[in-house]
Scaffold this motif. Sequence first.
Motif, short mmCIF file in Angstrom:
data_model
loop_
_atom_site.label_atom_id
_atom_site.label_comp_id
_atom_site.label_asym_id
_atom_site.label_seq_id
_atom_site.Cartn_x
_atom_site.Cartn_y
_atom_site.Cartn_z
N THR A 25 28.62 75.94 101.84
CA THR A 25 29.34 75.20 100.80
C THR A 25 30.18 76.12 99.92
O THR A 25 31.32 75.80 99.55
N THR A 26 29.62 77.28 99.59
CA THR A 26 30.36 78.24 98.77
C THR A 26 31.60 78.73 99.50
O THR A 26 32.69 78.82 98.91
N LEU A 27 31.45 79.06 100.78
CA LEU A 27 32.60 79.52 101.56
C LEU A 27 33.67 78.44 101.63
O LEU A 27 34.87 78.72 101.47
N GLU A 28 33.27 77.22 101.88
CA GLU A 28 34.23 76.12 101.97
C GLU A 28 34.99 75.94 100.66
O GLU A 28 36.22 75.77 100.66
N ARG A 29 34.27 76.00 99.55
CA ARG A 29 34.92 75.82 98.24
C ARG A 29 35.91 76.96 97.95
O ARG A 29 37.05 76.72 97.53
N GLU A 30 35.49 78.20 98.20
CA GLU A 30 36.35 79.34 97.87
C GLU A 30 37.52 79.46 98.85
O GLU A 30 38.62 79.87 98.46
N LEU A 31 37.31 79.09 100.10
CA LEU A 31 38.41 79.13 101.08
C LEU A 31 39.47 78.08 100.74
O LEU A 31 40.67 78.37 100.78
N ALA A 32 39.03 76.88 100.39
CA ALA A 32 39.98 75.83 100.01
C ALA A 32 40.77 76.24 98.76
O ALA A 32 41.99 76.07 98.69
N GLU A 33 40.07 76.79 97.78
CA GLU A 33 40.73 77.22 96.55
C GLU A 33 41.74 78.34 96.83
O GLU A 33 42.86 78.31 96.32
N PHE A 34 41.36 79.30 97.65
CA PHE A 34 42.23 80.43 97.95
C PHE A 34 43.51 79.96 98.65
O PHE A 34 44.61 80.43 98.34
N CYS A 35 43.37 79.04 99.60
CA CYS A 35 44.52 78.60 100.39
C CYS A 35 45.28 77.45 99.75
O CYS A 35 46.35 77.06 100.25
N GLY A 36 44.74 76.88 98.67
CA GLY A 36 45.48 75.86 97.94
C GLY A 36 45.25 74.44 98.41
O GLY A 36 46.13 73.59 98.22
N PHE A 37 44.08 74.15 98.97
CA PHE A 37 43.79 72.80 99.46
C PHE A 37 42.62 72.18 98.69
O PHE A 37 41.83 72.87 98.06
N GLU A 38 42.52 70.86 98.78
CA GLU A 38 41.45 70.15 98.08
C GLU A 38 40.07 70.50 98.63
O GLU A 38 39.11 70.63 97.86
N ALA A 39 39.95 70.61 99.93
CA ALA A 39 38.63 70.77 100.53
C ALA A 39 38.74 71.52 101.85
O ALA A 39 39.82 71.67 102.42
N ALA A 40 37.60 72.00 102.32
CA ALA A 40 37.53 72.71 103.60
C ALA A 40 36.22 72.38 104.29
O ALA A 40 35.24 71.96 103.66
N LEU A 41 36.19 72.57 105.60
CA LEU A 41 35.00 72.32 106.40
C LEU A 41 34.87 73.45 107.42
O LEU A 41 35.82 73.72 108.17
N VAL A 42 33.72 74.11 107.44
CA VAL A 42 33.50 75.26 108.32
C VAL A 42 32.90 74.81 109.66
O VAL A 42 31.98 73.99 109.69
#
Length: 396
Positions: free
Chosen positions: A83-100
């Motif tokens: 969950t932490t990776l998904e949140r930080e990856l989405a924030e870094f790349c400029g998207f609302e959400a991410a899924l690993v």
Amino acid sequence: MPQDREDAFAWIDAQRERRDRAGLVRRLSPRPADSPLLDLASNDYLGLARHPEVTAAAAAAAHRWGAGSTGSRLVTGSTELHTTLERELAEFCGFEAALVFSSGYAANLAAVSALSGRDALVVSDADNHASLIDGCRLSRAEVAVVPHADPDAVRKALDANEADAGDEADAGEARRRALVVSDAVFSVDGDAAPLAALAAVARRYGAALVVDEAHGLGVLGEGGRGAVHGAGLAGAPDVVVTATLSKSLGSQGGAVLGPARVIEHLVNSARTFIFDTGLNPAAVGAALASLRLLRREPERAARVRTVAMGLYGRLTAAGLAAVRPDASVVSVRAPSPEKAVRWAADCRAAGLMVGCFRPPSVPDGVSRLRLTARGDLTEEQIEEAADVIVRTAPAA
């Protein structure tokens, strides 16, 4: 009663003979932990796979969470670390959400298949990666393969789709959904897609744009945020990005980034998410450490591009046919598959490891050496690599 046949796999021998004659046999080459070779073959673009912070984070995650994720993401395979990776990856790349996902391949299969379907059109670049191509095949959608990096060809495909759906639209039926699919940076020649133009065409027809950032994340965009971010498309409601954690982030796994409703849809419908074991915690911990390191040291992305242009300049100055790199991949043409294999072997004998791409891995049928410009290479190593490649180059 039919008689028993002797060999169920005799056809494999015939195929091997054909590969032998064409010079297309592939073999595994296990590497030692401490290889003496100068590496221009791996996808470790930022040189983070062995970075002390990254390996320490991988070990710490394995100690805390275990060697495996123990199940699918929807059962036991999701940890707080995911969950932490998904949140930080989405924030870094400029998207609302991410899924690993467990791999970039699985992420591409998920994005294309779950966002299209039997009643959809997928417009796919002819040079797209095999994982995107397989996603198109699994989607059961109508697939229009268009010429490489050609927004006008995409427009024509979407226009034809609109025309075909005209009668249904007049009758009040919902317009057939469409998806435009492209690599951000193409893996064979290292050229970048015209993302702004593709997005404009897709938007004109109400189509979504799915971009594979495997070779863009960590290299292009502000501080390595990717080509989509660099094109001003990050966070757009009709743009979805797929990425791998195995290249610039030096780990393993993949991700899909986009609007929150798209990510929620994938959780409920993407087969490579629902039925696959979650990414192991060590890989998640390593990717998270790499992401944080890149955020702290954004100059790493620019260094990769500098190294790539340095290699390209030296090789073309020596008369070799290389493609000008838009990111980290430098492609050098070879006269034939056999000569490409021999060239790569001669480089290896001289202390340099390079990639060798031959049919069917190359869309145009032209064999080449594929060099990956790592951001941690020194000027001396760049000179050494160029010297070996030029010195071992086969005659046309």
